[in-house]
Design an enzyme around this catalytic site. Structure first.
Site, PDB file in Angstrom:
ATOM      1  N   SER A  48       0.924  -1.332   0.183  1.00  0.00           N
ATOM      2  CA  SER A  48      -0.001  -0.145   0.006  1.00  0.00           C
ATOM      3  C   SER A  48       0.931   1.270   0.265  1.00  0.00           C
ATOM      4  CB  SER A  48      -1.147  -0.063   1.156  1.00  0.00           C
ATOM      5  OG  SER A  48      -2.006   0.952   0.997  1.00  0.00           O
ATOM      6  N   HIS A  71      -2.113  -1.081  -4.759  1.00  0.00           N
ATOM      7  CA  HIS A  71      -3.628  -1.026  -5.116  1.00  0.00           C
ATOM      8  C   HIS A  71      -3.861   0.095  -5.067  1.00  0.00           C
ATOM      9  CE1 HIS A  71      -4.976  -0.446  -0.717  1.00  0.00           C
ATOM     10  NE2 HIS A  71      -3.737  -0.540  -0.532  1.00  0.00           N
TER      11      HIS A  71
END
Length: 131
Positions: A48, A71
């Site tokens: 992330s 993501h």
């Protein structure tokens, strides 16, 4: 970083599941200001926002058994339908901001980067290097 002389080499060792987009961008920007003196090393997980921070240095390395995950940004919103539409717009803007970091470091087309973000892509160290 204020306590570290500007001419000193900095090694950032990363093992993180990520966190706040805004905090992560602040960390990324502070490190990027000294990019020529910064090496980022993924020693376990850079997921992330940690995957963005890992790209702040002039050089990024990863342990052979490290993992990197990218993501789309996510959020929690409370409110009425207009609040939800506003949050969706903000998330779209943030996706573009994060995609620009990945594009700048990888040289990949934005469409490829966004497709990888849409899919929540997990890379081994070797896959990340090749990508």
């Amino acid at each position: 970083l204020k306590a570290v002389a500007t001419d000193r080499e900095i090694v950032v060792r990363i093992n993180s599941p990520g966190g706040s987009v805004f905090d992560g961008l602040a960390i990324y920007n502070l490190l990027a200001e000294r990019r020529d003196k910064v090496t980022c090393k993924v020693i376990g997980l850079a997921a992330s926002m940690a995957s963005v921070i890992a790209l702040a240095g002039k050089k990024t390395t990863a342990a052979e058994n490290a993992t990197i995950m990218i993501h789309n940004p996510a959020a929690v919103a409370i409110g009425e339908s207009d609040d939800m539409r506003e949050m969706a717009d903000i998330l779209d803007k943030l996706q573009g901001t994060l995609a620009n970091v990945y594009v700048s470091k990888t040289g990949k087309p934005e469409a490829d980067v966004k497709a990888a973000m849409d899919s929540t892509t997990w890379f081994t160290a070797q896959e990340a290097k090749e990508w």
